[in-house]
Design an enzyme around this catalytic site. Sequence first.
Site, mmCIF file in Angstrom:
data_model
loop_
_atom_site.group_PDB
_atom_site.id
_atom_site.type_symbol
_atom_site.label_atom_id
_atom_site.label_comp_id
_atom_site.label_asym_id
_atom_site.label_seq_id
_atom_site.Cartn_x
_atom_site.Cartn_y
_atom_site.Cartn_z
ATOM 1 N N TYR A 2 1.063 -0.943 -0.286
ATOM 2 C CA TYR A 2 -0.064 0.030 -0.057
ATOM 3 C C TYR A 2 0.792 1.542 0.058
ATOM 4 O O TYR A 2 2.168 1.260 -0.120
ATOM 5 C CB TYR A 2 -0.625 0.004 1.218
ATOM 6 C CG TYR A 2 -0.526 0.468 2.249
ATOM 7 C CD1 TYR A 2 1.075 -0.144 2.809
ATOM 8 C CD2 TYR A 2 -0.642 2.067 3.270
ATOM 9 C CE1 TYR A 2 1.139 -0.289 3.905
ATOM 10 C CE2 TYR A 2 -0.132 1.916 4.177
ATOM 11 C CZ TYR A 2 0.964 1.449 4.755
ATOM 12 O OH TYR A 2 1.167 1.276 6.060
ATOM 13 N N LYS A 23 6.507 -2.321 1.795
ATOM 14 C CA LYS A 23 5.409 -1.788 2.376
ATOM 15 C C LYS A 23 4.290 -2.565 2.516
ATOM 16 O O LYS A 23 2.885 -2.307 1.249
ATOM 17 C CB LYS A 23 4.806 -0.231 2.225
ATOM 18 C CG LYS A 23 4.036 1.242 3.223
ATOM 19 C CD LYS A 23 3.645 2.360 2.312
ATOM 20 C CE LYS A 23 3.005 3.442 3.431
ATOM 21 N NZ LYS A 23 3.613 2.801 4.576
ATOM 22 N N GLU A 72 12.472 2.433 13.941
ATOM 23 C CA GLU A 72 11.940 3.729 13.087
ATOM 24 C C GLU A 72 10.365 3.171 14.335
ATOM 25 O O GLU A 72 10.260 3.137 15.191
ATOM 26 C CB GLU A 72 11.566 3.393 11.804
ATOM 27 C CG GLU A 72 10.177 2.265 11.472
ATOM 28 C CD GLU A 72 10.118 1.871 10.256
ATOM 29 O OE1 GLU A 72 9.782 3.018 9.385
ATOM 30 O OE2 GLU A 72 10.214 0.478 10.002
ATOM 31 N N LEU A 106 11.137 0.736 7.429
ATOM 32 C CA LEU A 106 10.246 1.522 5.794
ATOM 33 C C LEU A 106 11.066 2.936 4.796
ATOM 34 O O LEU A 106 10.970 3.825 6.003
ATOM 35 C CB LEU A 106 8.887 2.213 5.815
ATOM 36 C CG LEU A 106 8.088 2.236 4.902
ATOM 37 C CD1 LEU A 106 7.965 1.082 3.968
ATOM 38 C CD2 LEU A 106 6.995 3.296 4.538
HETATM 39 N N1 PDD Z 1 2.955 4.826 7.931
HETATM 40 N N2 PDD Z 1 7.465 3.794 8.982
HETATM 41 C C1 PDD Z 1 5.918 3.278 8.831
HETATM 42 C C2 PDD Z 1 6.582 2.181 9.962
HETATM 43 C C3 PDD Z 1 5.084 3.765 8.587
HETATM 44 O O1 PDD Z 1 4.214 3.046 8.149
HETATM 45 C C4 PDD Z 1 5.701 5.077 7.569
HETATM 46 C C5 PDD Z 1 4.054 5.584 6.713
HETATM 47 C C6 PDD Z 1 6.348 5.406 7.989
HETATM 48 C C7 PDD Z 1 6.668 7.380 6.674
HETATM 49 O O2 PDD Z 1 6.949 7.241 6.046
HETATM 50 P P1 PDD Z 1 5.914 8.181 4.493
HETATM 51 O O3 PDD Z 1 7.382 9.601 4.869
HETATM 52 O O4 PDD Z 1 6.683 8.271 3.309
HETATM 53 O O5 PDD Z 1 4.651 9.288 4.624
HETATM 54 C C8 PDD Z 1 7.726 4.950 8.071
HETATM 55 C C9 PDD Z 1 1.695 5.401 6.439
HETATM 56 C C10 PDD Z 1 1.745 7.149 6.865
HETATM 57 C C11 PDD Z 1 0.552 4.635 7.746
HETATM 58 O O6 PDD Z 1 1.016 3.583 7.453
HETATM 59 O O7 PDD Z 1 -0.791 5.931 7.724
#
Ligand code: PDD
Length: 279
Positions: free
Chosen positions: A33, A146, A178, A202
């Site tokens: 996703y 992801k 993270e 991620l």
């Molecule tokens: N999540 N790490 C994890 C485990 C995440 O699920 C996300 C983002 C990030 C940050 O990634 P980005 O900067 O590309 O949004 C880091 C999204 C927002 C979610 O699952 O809703």
Amino acid sequence: MPDIYYVNGRFTEPEGAVISVEDRGFLFGDGVYEVLRAYGQHIFRIDEHFKRLSQGLEAINIFYEPVSELKSLILEALRRSGYDAALIYLQITRGIAKRAHVPQKGMQPTVVIMVCEAPALPAELFRNGAKAILYPDLRWAKCHIKTIQLLPNTIALTQAHAESAVEAIMHKNGIVTECGSSNVFIVKNKKVKTHPADEAILHGVSRKTVLEILRNQEVPVLEEEFTVEELLECDEVFITSTRVEVMPITKIDDKPVGNGNPGQITAMLMEEFRRLTVG
Ligand code: PDD
């Protein structure tokens, strides 16, 4: 203005946004996703999100072609919503088949898109900083993909919320990886550190944006592992994600970070990040 739902070739009312119980996303978490964000009907770093999506699809051998069609679809979904500030959820699973661990060949992937208005987060979280908890990183060995398998993340975040915290900062073998749904950075003596972009985290689009800002501003930054001890002894902590952009963390469990207020580098990043979203 309406929330938008799209499932396998058609835009639909929420009640019609259903998938089969034999979808491998439902049965096995077999899918990937993206969460993208639009500011003024403009999607922030869309190419970065699609690059990660393509890499994720390839990593788990889901063949979806052409990915450019998905781009048109989410732009269409965003346009239909009419929201200026929107969150766009895009999910692709391997598709529908009788339950068997080994997937059939040539399956037709399931595509789901949902668009909602981006909620305004409480201003005090940015002004005063937010609380996070420490939580063990219980995930698998390929966290750079992801995938929709988010159970360890939801368990960690549920615990965070039970303790009135916005995030769970996860750690494995003493190393901070993270957070449940964001990346984490520390600042010590004006130097910034974040976990390297390897298979343990991620590769956040916001993380990359922040690294670019730091390098442009000539702030020393290292993509290097750091320990839980370093986290607890640093001057500033902040998290990054599509949902929160850059958010200061001023308390971890019951311990203040630094002097308990958002630090200078975090404040600069919040401002510069916002500037990029309106540009
Ligand atoms: N999540 N790490 C994890 C485990 C995440 O699920 C996300 C983002 C990030 C940050 O990634 P980005 O900067 O590309 O949004 C880091 C999204 C927002 C979610 O699952 O809703």
